[in-house]
Structure formats: C-alpha cells, structure tokens
Design a protein around this motif. Structure first.
Motif, PDB file in Angstrom:
ATOM      1  N   THR A 197       0.866  -1.179   0.000  1.00  0.00           N
ATOM      2  CA  THR A 197       0.000   0.000   0.000  1.00  0.00           C
ATOM      3  C   THR A 197       0.903   1.230   0.000  1.00  0.00           C
ATOM      4  O   THR A 197       1.914   1.266   0.715  1.00  0.00           O
ATOM      5  N   ARG A 198       0.584   2.211  -0.814  1.00  0.00           N
ATOM      6  CA  ARG A 198       1.443   3.387  -0.984  1.00  0.00           C
ATOM      7  C   ARG A 198       0.785   4.606  -0.369  1.00  0.00           C
ATOM      8  O   ARG A 198      -0.426   4.816  -0.492  1.00  0.00           O
ATOM      9  N   SER A 199       1.594   5.420   0.257  1.00  0.00           N
ATOM     10  CA  SER A 199       1.147   6.701   0.822  1.00  0.00           C
ATOM     11  C   SER A 199       2.092   7.795   0.334  1.00  0.00           C
ATOM     12  O   SER A 199       3.281   7.559   0.120  1.00  0.00           O
ATOM     13  N   THR A 200       1.585   8.980   0.147  1.00  0.00           N
ATOM     14  CA  THR A 200       2.352  10.100  -0.397  1.00  0.00           C
ATOM     15  C   THR A 200       2.792  11.028   0.727  1.00  0.00           C
ATOM     16  O   THR A 200       1.974  11.407   1.580  1.00  0.00           O
ATOM     17  N   HIS A 201       4.061  11.385   0.715  1.00  0.00           N
ATOM     18  CA  HIS A 201       4.623  12.286   1.710  1.00  0.00           C
ATOM     19  C   HIS A 201       5.507  13.311   1.004  1.00  0.00           C
ATOM     20  O   HIS A 201       6.099  13.038  -0.039  1.00  0.00           O
ATOM     21  N   VAL A 202       5.593  14.495   1.561  1.00  0.00           N
ATOM     22  CA  VAL A 202       6.479  15.541   1.042  1.00  0.00           C
ATOM     23  C   VAL A 202       7.873  15.306   1.604  1.00  0.00           C
ATOM     24  O   VAL A 202       8.068  15.290   2.816  1.00  0.00           O
ATOM     25  N   TRP A 203       8.840  15.113   0.710  1.00  0.00           N
ATOM     26  CA  TRP A 203      10.213  14.847   1.166  1.00  0.00           C
ATOM     27  C   TRP A 203      11.154  16.023   0.916  1.00  0.00           C
ATOM     28  O   TRP A 203      12.234  16.094   1.472  1.00  0.00           O
ATOM     29  N   GLN A 204      10.724  16.971   0.098  1.00  0.00           N
ATOM     30  CA  GLN A 204      11.603  18.110  -0.184  1.00  0.00           C
ATOM     31  C   GLN A 204      10.769  19.262  -0.712  1.00  0.00           C
ATOM     32  O   GLN A 204       9.714  19.061  -1.330  1.00  0.00           O
ATOM     33  N   GLU A 205      11.242  20.485  -0.463  1.00  0.00           N
ATOM     34  CA  GLU A 205      10.600  21.685  -0.977  1.00  0.00           C
ATOM     35  C   GLU A 205      11.606  22.492  -1.790  1.00  0.00           C
ATOM     36  O   GLU A 205      12.780  22.568  -1.433  1.00  0.00           O
ATOM     37  N   VAL A 206      11.139  23.065  -2.868  1.00  0.00           N
ATOM     38  CA  VAL A 206      11.962  23.962  -3.687  1.00  0.00           C
ATOM     39  C   VAL A 206      11.363  25.350  -3.560  1.00  0.00           C
ATOM     40  O   VAL A 206      10.236  25.599  -3.993  1.00  0.00           O
ATOM     41  N   ARG A 207      12.094  26.232  -2.952  1.00  0.00           N
ATOM     42  CA  ARG A 207      11.617  27.592  -2.746  1.00  0.00           C
ATOM     43  C   ARG A 207      12.423  28.559  -3.606  1.00  0.00           C
ATOM     44  O   ARG A 207      13.647  28.536  -3.589  1.00  0.00           O
ATOM     45  N   VAL A 208      11.733  29.400  -4.349  1.00  0.00           N
ATOM     46  CA  VAL A 208      12.357  30.401  -5.211  1.00  0.00           C
ATOM     47  C   VAL A 208      11.863  31.767  -4.759  1.00  0.00           C
ATOM     48  O   VAL A 208      10.653  32.008  -4.719  1.00  0.00           O
ATOM     49  N   SER A 209      12.768  32.622  -4.418  1.00  0.00           N
ATOM     50  CA  SER A 209      12.413  33.973  -3.984  1.00  0.00           C
ATOM     51  C   SER A 209      13.040  34.995  -4.936  1.00  0.00           C
ATOM     52  O   SER A 209      14.133  34.780  -5.448  1.00  0.00           O
ATOM     53  N   LYS A 210      12.321  36.070  -5.170  1.00  0.00           N
ATOM     54  CA  LYS A 210      12.790  37.124  -6.058  1.00  0.00           C
ATOM     55  C   LYS A 210      12.956  38.409  -5.262  1.00  0.00           C
ATOM     56  O   LYS A 210      12.074  38.787  -4.493  1.00  0.00           O
ATOM     57  N   SER A 211      14.081  39.052  -5.410  1.00  0.00           N
ATOM     58  CA  SER A 211      14.348  40.300  -4.715  1.00  0.00           C
ATOM     59  C   SER A 211      14.915  41.310  -5.704  1.00  0.00           C
ATOM     60  O   SER A 211      15.480  40.938  -6.734  1.00  0.00           O
ATOM     61  N   ALA A 212      14.739  42.557  -5.413  1.00  0.00           N
ATOM     62  CA  ALA A 212      15.224  43.640  -6.271  1.00  0.00           C
ATOM     63  C   ALA A 212      16.531  44.183  -5.711  1.00  0.00           C
ATOM     64  O   ALA A 212      16.618  44.522  -4.527  1.00  0.00           O
ATOM     65  N   LEU A 213      17.532  44.225  -6.550  1.00  0.00           N
ATOM     66  CA  LEU A 213      18.834  44.764  -6.186  1.00  0.00           C
ATOM     67  C   LEU A 213      19.037  46.096  -6.880  1.00  0.00           C
ATOM     68  O   LEU A 213      18.744  46.246  -8.065  1.00  0.00           O
ATOM     69  N   GLU A 214      19.519  47.052  -6.157  1.00  0.00           N
ATOM     70  CA  GLU A 214      19.768  48.379  -6.722  1.00  0.00           C
ATOM     71  C   GLU A 214      21.261  48.575  -6.904  1.00  0.00           C
ATOM     72  O   GLU A 214      22.051  48.296  -6.013  1.00  0.00           O
ATOM     73  N   GLU A 215      21.636  49.022  -8.095  1.00  0.00           N
ATOM     74  CA  GLU A 215      23.038  49.251  -8.404  1.00  0.00           C
ATOM     75  C   GLU A 215      23.166  50.527  -9.208  1.00  0.00           C
ATOM     76  O   GLU A 215      22.224  50.979  -9.862  1.00  0.00           O
ATOM     77  N   LEU A 216      24.346  51.116  -9.134  1.00  0.00           N
ATOM     78  CA  LEU A 216      24.624  52.323  -9.892  1.00  0.00           C
ATOM     79  C   LEU A 216      25.148  51.933 -11.267  1.00  0.00           C
ATOM     80  O   LEU A 216      26.086  51.147 -11.380  1.00  0.00           O
ATOM     81  N   GLN A 217      24.531  52.488 -12.290  1.00  0.00           N
ATOM     82  CA  GLN A 217      24.922  52.177 -13.659  1.00  0.00           C
ATOM     83  C   GLN A 217      25.293  53.467 -14.367  1.00  0.00           C
ATOM     84  O   GLN A 217      24.526  54.437 -14.380  1.00  0.00           O
ATOM     85  N   ALA A 218      26.466  53.487 -14.931  1.00  0.00           N
ATOM     86  CA  ALA A 218      26.940  54.671 -15.654  1.00  0.00           C
ATOM     87  C   ALA A 218      26.415  54.599 -17.087  1.00  0.00           C
ATOM     88  O   ALA A 218      26.690  53.654 -17.822  1.00  0.00           O
ATOM     89  N   VAL A 219      25.630  55.589 -17.470  1.00  0.00           N
ATOM     90  CA  VAL A 219      25.063  55.658 -18.818  1.00  0.00           C
ATOM     91  C   VAL A 219      25.423  57.007 -19.426  1.00  0.00           C
ATOM     92  O   VAL A 219      25.801  57.948 -18.725  1.00  0.00           O
TER      93      VAL A 219
END
Length: 222
Positions: A172-194
């Motif tokens: 008999t089979r049962s389903t369990h969570v063995w791992q999580e993949v988490r992706v987070s997005k953040s904004a980085l501010e940098e100085l760009q010479a144009v």
C-alpha cells in the motif's frame, strides 16, 4: 535598411555608416539626409530600424544644412539703435528607468520511478505424507488416527483435496512531502553609468563687407 522615427515617419534608407553614427537619406531630385546615432535605435525588425527620436528631433545632414533657410532682418530707421535677439536652444537629458523582462526561470516537476528492496518473512504450508502401518498392538492400545472429513467406506474410490496456503507480500502506498523547492525574487539596486548625446545651438558670426564692431568677432560666440 529603412529607418522609421518614433512618431512613425519614414525617414529614408541607411546610405553610410560610421563608428558612432549613420546617415539616412531620402529622395532623388531633392534629397534629404539626417544623422542618427546607434544609441538612438530602439529596436530592429527585419529590414526596418526604429528610432527613439521623432522626425523633428533628428540631426540634419550635410545636404539639409546646405539648404538652410535664410531670413533677411528688416532694417529700421537709419542711425537708430537696433538690437537683434537670436534664441539659441539646447537639449537636456532626463534619465528615467523602464522595466523590461531580461530572463525567466522555469521549474518543471518530473516524476521518476525508483526500485525499493525489502526483506519480509513470509510463511507457507507444506503437506507431509506419511505411510504408517497399523499393527495389532496399536489397535490394542486404542490409538486411532483422526478421521478424514466426510469419511470413506471400505473399497470406495474417493479423492481428497487438501488446500495449501502461503503468505504473499502486497504494498500500500502513501504520499509524503520529502523536499521543498523555494524560489524567492528580490530587487537589487546598483549604480549604472550611462551616457547619451544632446544638441546645443551656437551662433556663428560671419562678416561680409565693412562691418565695424568692438572687440573680436569670437566674443560674440556663445
């Protein structure tokens, strides 16, 4: 390639290319030309080049500059002071940011099959057949064998079926969570010479005939 301005005007075709600029020309009998910068290109579609500037913002080329409009200033009263004001314009650059997609991250979930090994003890029944002679001594002692279910008369042909059983493994089979993949997005501010290019108008003073003035003509330049 055909060049189009930001307001949708067909400026002409590219006739010459330089290191930082290229020349766009249109017309045969009365040709018109403009100078465009590579940094003014917003996008390219096939054989079409789209610019960020409008037609009025384009820099005229040598052909157009040779046909500059000349205005004759009307003279006032002879001997009366007269002043001529020529407005000189310049461009200012106002940088701003726009949001554009530069990449994507795609996560695809795949189902894989693995083989798991188990060692499980199981039981099974075995049938042991023995032939035991019946002696007069065993009968005298009253030892009797267990009767066969259903009985059997002497000299009667009969068959007995004895089932044998065993244990088998089922899952008999049962389903369990063995791992999580988490992706987070953040904004980085940098100085760009144009950098960009802007236009500025200057006054070029040209003398014809006997023109008297105080100080050098260069002093009239701005």
């Amino acid at each position: 390639m055909v060049v189009l301005t930001a307001d949708g005007a067909r400026l002409g075709r590219v006739v010459r290319r330089g290191e930082d600029t290229f020349v766009v020309e249109k017309g045969l009998l009365l040709p018109r030309d403009f100078i465009a910068r590579y940094e003014d290109i917003s996008e390219v579609h096939g054989e079409e080049v789209h610019l960020r500037r409008t037609r009025d913002e384009m820099i005229p080329g040598p052909l157009l500059r040779g046909r500059e409009r000349q205005e004759v200033v009307p003279l006032g009263t002879f001997g009366a002071p007269q002043e001529l004001v020529v407005e000189l314009a310049h461009e200012e650059a106002h940088p701003h940011t726009v949001i554009r997609e530069v990449g994507q991250l795609r996560i695809h979930k795949v189902v894989r099959t693995e083989v798991r090994h188990f060692s499980i003890p199981v039981r099974r029944e075995e049938l042991v057949v023995e032939r035991i002679p019946v002696t007069d001594e065993a009968q005298a002692q009253g030892v009797e064998a267990a009767p066969v279910p259903g009985g059997a008369a002497p000299f009667e042909e009969v068959s007995f079926v004895i089932p044998l059983r065993e244990e088998r493994v089922e899952f008999t089979r049962s389903t369990h969570v063995w791992q999580e993949v988490r992706v987070s997005k953040s904004a980085l501010e940098e100085l760009q010479a144009v950098r960009t290019t802007v236009r500025r108008e200057t006054a070029e003073v040209e003398e014809r005939g006997e023109v008297r003035h105080e100080g050098p003509v260069d002093g009239l330049h701005s």
